[in-house]
Design an enzyme around this catalytic site. Structure first.
Site, PDB file in Angstrom:
ATOM      1  N   THR A  49       0.760  -1.302  -0.081  1.00  0.00           N
ATOM      2  CA  THR A  49      -0.046   0.118   0.009  1.00  0.00           C
ATOM      3  C   THR A  49       0.852   1.243  -0.213  1.00  0.00           C
ATOM      4  O   THR A  49       1.836   1.389   0.466  1.00  0.00           O
ATOM      5  CB  THR A  49      -1.090  -0.066   1.223  1.00  0.00           C
ATOM      6  OG1 THR A  49      -1.343   1.370   1.337  1.00  0.00           O
ATOM      7  CG2 THR A  49      -0.228  -0.316   2.642  1.00  0.00           C
ATOM      8  N   ASP A  50       0.390   2.461  -0.612  1.00  0.00           N
ATOM      9  CA  ASP A  50       0.787   3.787  -0.449  1.00  0.00           C
ATOM     10  C   ASP A  50       1.121   4.129   1.039  1.00  0.00           C
ATOM     11  O   ASP A  50       1.910   4.926   1.244  1.00  0.00           O
ATOM     12  CB  ASP A  50       0.315   4.775  -1.270  1.00  0.00           C
ATOM     13  CG  ASP A  50      -0.867   4.979  -0.738  1.00  0.00           C
ATOM     14  OD1 ASP A  50      -1.583   4.467  -0.153  1.00  0.00           O
ATOM     15  OD2 ASP A  50      -1.668   5.945  -1.224  1.00  0.00           O
ATOM     16  N   GLU A  51       0.412   3.694   1.965  1.00  0.00           N
ATOM     17  CA  GLU A  51       0.379   4.175   3.281  1.00  0.00           C
ATOM     18  C   GLU A  51       1.707   3.851   3.925  1.00  0.00           C
ATOM     19  O   GLU A  51       1.931   4.437   4.975  1.00  0.00           O
ATOM     20  CB  GLU A  51      -0.731   3.659   4.072  1.00  0.00           C
ATOM     21  CG  GLU A  51      -2.119   3.856   3.652  1.00  0.00           C
ATOM     22  CD  GLU A  51      -3.478   3.805   4.745  1.00  0.00           C
ATOM     23  OE1 GLU A  51      -3.064   3.657   5.738  1.00  0.00           O
ATOM     24  OE2 GLU A  51      -4.400   3.762   4.271  1.00  0.00           O
ATOM     25  N   LYS A  62       2.218  -3.128   7.537  1.00  0.00           N
ATOM     26  CA  LYS A  62       2.330  -3.468   6.004  1.00  0.00           C
ATOM     27  C   LYS A  62       3.913  -3.223   5.548  1.00  0.00           C
ATOM     28  O   LYS A  62       4.687  -3.856   4.792  1.00  0.00           O
ATOM     29  CB  LYS A  62       1.432  -2.533   4.974  1.00  0.00           C
ATOM     30  CG  LYS A  62       0.015  -3.194   5.281  1.00  0.00           C
ATOM     31  CD  LYS A  62       0.007  -4.404   4.508  1.00  0.00           C
ATOM     32  CE  LYS A  62      -0.195  -4.530   3.152  1.00  0.00           C
ATOM     33  NZ  LYS A  62      -0.478  -5.878   2.357  1.00  0.00           N
ATOM     34  N   TYR A  93      -1.731  -0.245  11.101  1.00  0.00           N
ATOM     35  CA  TYR A  93      -1.869  -1.044   9.885  1.00  0.00           C
ATOM     36  C   TYR A  93      -0.600  -0.651   8.993  1.00  0.00           C
ATOM     37  O   TYR A  93       0.064  -1.577   8.459  1.00  0.00           O
ATOM     38  CB  TYR A  93      -3.238  -0.630   9.108  1.00  0.00           C
ATOM     39  CG  TYR A  93      -3.358  -0.761   7.720  1.00  0.00           C
ATOM     40  CD1 TYR A  93      -3.481  -2.270   7.274  1.00  0.00           C
ATOM     41  CD2 TYR A  93      -3.017   0.110   6.896  1.00  0.00           C
ATOM     42  CE1 TYR A  93      -3.334  -2.570   5.905  1.00  0.00           C
ATOM     43  CE2 TYR A  93      -3.252  -0.118   5.596  1.00  0.00           C
ATOM     44  CZ  TYR A  93      -3.253  -1.567   4.973  1.00  0.00           C
ATOM     45  OH  TYR A  93      -3.276  -2.086   3.647  1.00  0.00           O
TER      46      TYR A  93
END
Ligand code: NAD
Ligand code: DAU
Length: 335
Positions: A124-126, A153, A149
């Site tokens: 994810t870009d997060e 990741k 979260y």
């Protein structure tokens, strides 16, 4: 060819499984999924009897179970399985560590030992953290995750990177922006707002609704992953994004506009702790190297998504009240 897809009963995984079965006649899919609250076999009811599809229930952190499910040979792993909701990670982080961190390492170990020659990790870009008003994440932006979260990741991404650097195991990482589209669990912004608006319930907007996300239709994301499974270079990271930045309030207003509902349904509620201000993805690398690009325009994609939720009210009502979980017992009772 046999591809081992983890988390294929979730939102993006189920869209990916359907796309591959439709467009790759030489690929068999093993869908390995724990069926957590977010996993729903109803998402794939239309392909459940497909001759090139097999479902196995299991958790990615259970080594023996993964090994057994891979018996018979696998050509590629596509690792979607994860705890995926930021708000849930704020309430309790441990399931995120167990699945996203421990589970990813188990998948890497078992796949490497089984000689699986392709491992695509869906991230994810997060993991890049939060942006100010300018700029976009590239593949070389340093990792700076802010929520439990995104930290889980980022940890999984680093384990995938280590498998390549230490063992020469041919892994690829994808980092995508916010997805929307059919079969998204109605805890995420867009399906939550559509389903609440359809029921004339309040639409809870965090803070002032000024946070910005870059929205991509799930089909575009799945096509990007497909290109990466087939043509991505080992050891590389590929960003995928929709080039559709929107403030949350603008997204909510557009949903209400398309549904013909009043903005008086909007409720400004207490902000998410540690809420990232803005995400924006530079996906030039995937576009130029793989010839992939997003095709859905956001307004048209949102209209298609709204239609889907309007036409599948039974689906999201069952998902919302948890009764979809009974589907598994019903479905497999006589199989
Ligand atoms: P989702 O929550 O809809 O689905 C997750 C799936 O994983 C479910 O089917 C669930 O049953 C399964 N699962 C959970 N824990 C498991 C475990 N321990 N073992 C086996 N299966 C397990 O998630 P999603 O939105 O489809 O996201 C899929 C992947 O894409 C995730 O890795 C997520 O981090 C990533 N991603 C999501 C987005 C997004 O906007 N939704 C954007 C970029 C990346
Ligand atoms: O960027 C990719 C990520 O996008 C994925 O890795 C995650 O799995 C996915 O959940 C998503 O994370 P976000 O936190 O951005 O998505 P969410 O739909 O939860 O929230 C989108 C924005 O809307 C965010 O700024 C918070 C806001 N929001 C969300 C909810 C659920 C609200 O204002 N109200 C809400 O009720």
């Amino acid at each position: 060819m046999r591809w081992f897809v983890t988390g294929g009963a979730g939102f993006i995984g189920s869209n990916f499984v359907r796309l591959v079965l439709q467009e790759r006649p030489d690929v068999e899919i093993v869908n390995y999924d724990a069926l957590t609250y977010a996993g729903n076999l109803e998402n794939l009811a239309d392909v459940s009897d497909h001759p090139r599809y097999r479902f196995v229930r299991g958790r990615i952190q259970d080594e023996a179970s993964v090994r057994e499910a891979m018996a018979g040979g696998v050509d590629a792993v596509v690792n979607f399985a994860a705890e995926s909701h930021v708000d849930r990670s704020i309430v309790g982080a441990m399931p995120f560590i167990e699945t996203n961190v421990v589970g990813t390492q188990v998948m890497l170990d078992v796949a490497r030992q089984a000689g699986v020659s392709r491992f695509v990790h869906v991230s994810t870009d997060e993991v890049y953290g939060s942006l100010g008003p300018q700029g976009a994440f590239t593949e070389s932006t340093p990792l700076a995750p802010n929520s439990p979260y995104s930290a889980s990741k980022a940890a999984s991404d680093l384990l995938v990177r280590a498998a390549w650097h230490t063992h020469g195991y041919p892994t690829v990482i994808t980092r995508c922006s916010n997805n929307y589209g059919p079969y998204q669990f109605p805890e995420k912004l867009i399906p939550l707002m559509i389903s609440n608006a359809l029921d004339d319930k309040p639409l809870p907007v965090y803070g002032q609704g000024a946070n910005v996300r870059d929205w991509i239709h799930v089909e575009d994301h799945c096509r990007g992953i497909l290109a990466i499974v087939e043509r991505g270079r080992a050891g590389e990271v590929y960003n995928l994004g929709g080039r559709s930045e929107r403030a949350n309030l603008d997204v909510v207003r557009e949903i209400l506009r398309q549904l013909g509902k009043s903005e008086s349904l909007i409720r400004y509620v207490k902000d998410r702790p540690g809420h990232d201000l803005r995400y924006a993805i530079d996906c030039t690398k995937a576009e130029s190297e793989l010839g992939w690009t997003r095709t859905w325009d956001f307004t048209a994609g949102l209209a298609q998504t709204i239609r889907w939720y309007r036409d599948h009210a039974d689906w999201w009502r069952r998902v919302r009240d948890g009764s979809y979980q009974k589907f598994y017992d019903l479905w497999y009772a006589d199989r």
